[in-house]
Design a protein around this motif. Structure first.
Motif, short mmCIF file in Angstrom:
data_model
loop_
_atom_site.label_atom_id
_atom_site.label_comp_id
_atom_site.label_asym_id
_atom_site.label_seq_id
_atom_site.Cartn_x
_atom_site.Cartn_y
_atom_site.Cartn_z
N LEU A 98 -1.73 -10.14 2.88
CA LEU A 98 -1.38 -9.85 1.49
C LEU A 98 -2.62 -9.79 0.61
O LEU A 98 -3.41 -10.74 0.59
N ILE A 99 -2.79 -8.66 -0.08
CA ILE A 99 -3.78 -8.57 -1.15
C ILE A 99 -3.00 -8.41 -2.45
O ILE A 99 -2.24 -7.45 -2.63
N HIS A 100 -3.17 -9.37 -3.33
CA HIS A 100 -2.46 -9.39 -4.63
C HIS A 100 -3.47 -9.13 -5.75
O HIS A 100 -4.54 -9.74 -5.79
N VAL A 101 -3.12 -8.23 -6.65
CA VAL A 101 -4.03 -7.86 -7.74
C VAL A 101 -3.72 -8.65 -9.00
O VAL A 101 -2.57 -8.68 -9.47
N SER A 102 -4.75 -9.30 -9.55
CA SER A 102 -4.60 -10.08 -10.77
C SER A 102 -5.54 -9.55 -11.85
O SER A 102 -6.00 -8.41 -11.77
N THR A 103 -5.84 -10.37 -12.83
CA THR A 103 -6.45 -9.86 -14.06
C THR A 103 -7.46 -10.82 -14.69
O THR A 103 -7.38 -12.03 -14.49
N ASP A 104 -8.37 -10.25 -15.47
CA ASP A 104 -9.31 -11.05 -16.27
C ASP A 104 -8.60 -11.80 -17.40
O ASP A 104 -9.16 -12.72 -17.99
N TYR A 105 -7.35 -11.44 -17.69
CA TYR A 105 -6.62 -12.09 -18.78
C TYR A 105 -6.20 -13.52 -18.45
O TYR A 105 -5.57 -14.18 -19.28
N VAL A 106 -6.54 -14.00 -17.26
CA VAL A 106 -6.29 -15.41 -16.95
C VAL A 106 -7.32 -16.30 -17.67
O VAL A 106 -7.17 -17.52 -17.72
N PHE A 107 -8.36 -15.68 -18.25
CA PHE A 107 -9.40 -16.42 -18.98
C PHE A 107 -9.17 -16.34 -20.49
O PHE A 107 -8.51 -15.42 -20.98
N ASP A 108 -9.75 -17.29 -21.23
CA ASP A 108 -9.53 -17.32 -22.69
C ASP A 108 -10.59 -16.56 -23.48
O ASP A 108 -10.46 -16.40 -24.69
N GLY A 109 -11.65 -16.11 -22.81
CA GLY A 109 -12.67 -15.30 -23.49
C GLY A 109 -13.75 -16.10 -24.18
O GLY A 109 -14.55 -15.54 -24.92
N SER A 110 -13.81 -17.42 -23.94
CA SER A 110 -14.78 -18.26 -24.66
C SER A 110 -16.13 -18.36 -23.94
O SER A 110 -17.08 -18.92 -24.47
N ALA A 119 -14.38 -20.30 -12.27
CA ALA A 119 -14.38 -20.57 -13.71
C ALA A 119 -12.99 -21.03 -14.15
O ALA A 119 -11.97 -20.63 -13.59
N GLU A 120 -12.98 -21.89 -15.16
CA GLU A 120 -11.71 -22.45 -15.63
C GLU A 120 -10.83 -21.38 -16.26
O GLU A 120 -11.30 -20.57 -17.06
N THR A 121 -9.57 -21.37 -15.88
CA THR A 121 -8.62 -20.41 -16.47
C THR A 121 -7.92 -21.06 -17.65
O THR A 121 -7.69 -22.27 -17.66
N ASN A 122 -7.58 -20.21 -18.63
CA ASN A 122 -6.89 -20.71 -19.82
C ASN A 122 -6.32 -19.51 -20.58
O ASN A 122 -6.87 -19.11 -21.61
N GLY A 207 -8.55 -16.17 -0.46
CA GLY A 207 -9.01 -16.76 -1.71
C GLY A 207 -9.05 -15.73 -2.83
O GLY A 207 -8.53 -14.62 -2.70
N ILE A 208 -9.67 -16.12 -3.94
CA ILE A 208 -9.76 -15.27 -5.13
C ILE A 208 -11.10 -14.55 -5.14
O ILE A 208 -12.15 -15.14 -4.85
N TYR A 209 -11.06 -13.26 -5.50
CA TYR A 209 -12.27 -12.44 -5.64
C TYR A 209 -12.21 -11.68 -6.96
O TYR A 209 -11.14 -11.31 -7.43
N ASN A 210 -13.39 -11.44 -7.53
CA ASN A 210 -13.48 -10.61 -8.73
C ASN A 210 -13.93 -9.21 -8.36
O ASN A 210 -14.78 -9.04 -7.48
N TYR A 211 -13.37 -8.21 -9.05
CA TYR A 211 -13.84 -6.84 -8.85
C TYR A 211 -13.72 -6.04 -10.15
O TYR A 211 -12.64 -5.95 -10.74
N LEU A 255 -16.23 -10.68 -18.79
CA LEU A 255 -17.09 -10.06 -17.77
C LEU A 255 -16.98 -10.85 -16.47
O LEU A 255 -17.13 -12.07 -16.46
N LEU A 256 -16.71 -10.15 -15.37
CA LEU A 256 -16.48 -10.80 -14.08
C LEU A 256 -17.74 -10.78 -13.21
O LEU A 256 -18.41 -9.75 -13.09
N ASP A 257 -18.03 -11.91 -12.60
CA ASP A 257 -19.13 -12.03 -11.65
C ASP A 257 -18.61 -11.57 -10.28
O ASP A 257 -17.67 -12.14 -9.74
N LYS A 258 -19.24 -10.52 -9.70
CA LYS A 258 -18.75 -9.93 -8.45
C LYS A 258 -19.54 -10.35 -7.21
O LYS A 258 -19.40 -9.76 -6.14
#
Length: 281
Positions: A98-110, A119-122, A207-211, A255-258
């Protein structure tokens, strides 16, 4: 022949995977729209998964109407959390990748530096909260899952920022675009290719990956690039988010670290402008 199920087949990423599938004839492909895989009806969803009987699931389906989600909380969580939980459980029980697609919106932008996978999600809106709940359930139900967080997705298909800007720049003499939200765009065709490279890789590291594509820009700078590549003459003004209120708050910095996905899967990630140019060809 292994069978790949693509949910959200009519969306931007699903459509790009449809185009890409001709290069991978060694797989049997099932492109599932909302009728074939019903993410908002869990009883039906379980029956549909059993009937399709896939070897690999690329879960690109989601409730993505960010502003509408503020009022449609139950539906957003149903699709982005509970359906993901069910798919992950099915994948674990049936030894399905399973590859599940998620989003940068799990972060608060701070943050002020690129966000890595630890990184901490909020989340600061319902959409982000529903996607984060989906991530947690996905890994709890199926620790062998791969989750890819992505940002600012655009494509030749579906509705997105690039297509909206192209239309507005042809219709109007002047537009304003938010200049205090920073991130990096993702060309859906590039993400689709990355997903196939992961599937083809001899390594399956869960695990989780950024792209996203390389580069750090604001929406305003993104609009300027669209204007340049399209040869439009519309005047573009930069405005703060406060001047363009929306029902759902957006992260100011996402901005995501890849580094992780590049190192583990040896991916060559194009610069955002190089990929944007491809869409204009």
């Amino acid at each position: 022949m292994k069978k790949i199920l693509v949910t959200g087949a009519n969306g931007q990423l699903g459509s790009e995977l449809t185009v890409l599938s001709s290069k991978y004839p060694q797989f049997e492909w099932v492109f599932a729209n909302r009728t074939i895989v019903t993410l908002d009806n869990l009883v039906l969803l379980k029956e549909q998964l059993n009937e399709i009987d896939p070897d690999i699931i690329l879960n690109c389906g989601a409730y993505t109407a960010v502003d509408k989600a503020e009022a449609d909380k139950e539906i957003a969580f149903g699709v982005n959390h509970l359906a993901v939980e069910l798919i992950a459980k099915y994948a674990a029980e049936n030894e399905v990748k399973l590859i599940h697609v998620s989003t940068d919106y799990v972060f608060d932008g701070s943050s002020s530096t690129a966000l890595n996978e630890d990184a901490e999600t909020n989340p600061i809106n319902v959409y982000g909260a529903s996607k984060r709940a989906g991530e947690i359930s996905c890994l709890n139900e199926n620790p062998n899952s791969i989750i890819i967080r992505t940002s600012w997705v655009y494509s030749k298909f579906g509705n997105n920022f690039v297509k909206t800007m192209q239309r507005l720049m042809q219709e109007r003499d002047e537009i304003n675009v938010v200049n205090d939200q920073v991130g990096s765009p993702t060309y859906a065709a590039d993400l689709a290719q990355a997903m196939m490279e992961i599937i083809e890789s001899p390594n399956w590291i869960p695990g989780i990956y950024n792209y996203s594509n390389e580069g750090e820009i604001s929406w305003y700078e993104f609009a300027l690039n669209i204007k340049e590549l399209g040869g439009y003459h519309c005047k573009i003004g930069g405005i703060p988010s406060a001047s363009y209120p929306t029902p759902a708050k957006r992260p100011e910095f996402s901005l995501l670290d890849k580094k992780k996905i590049k190192e583990i899967y040896n991916l060559n990630i194009p610069d955002y402008k190089e990929s944007l140019r491809k869409m204009f060809v």
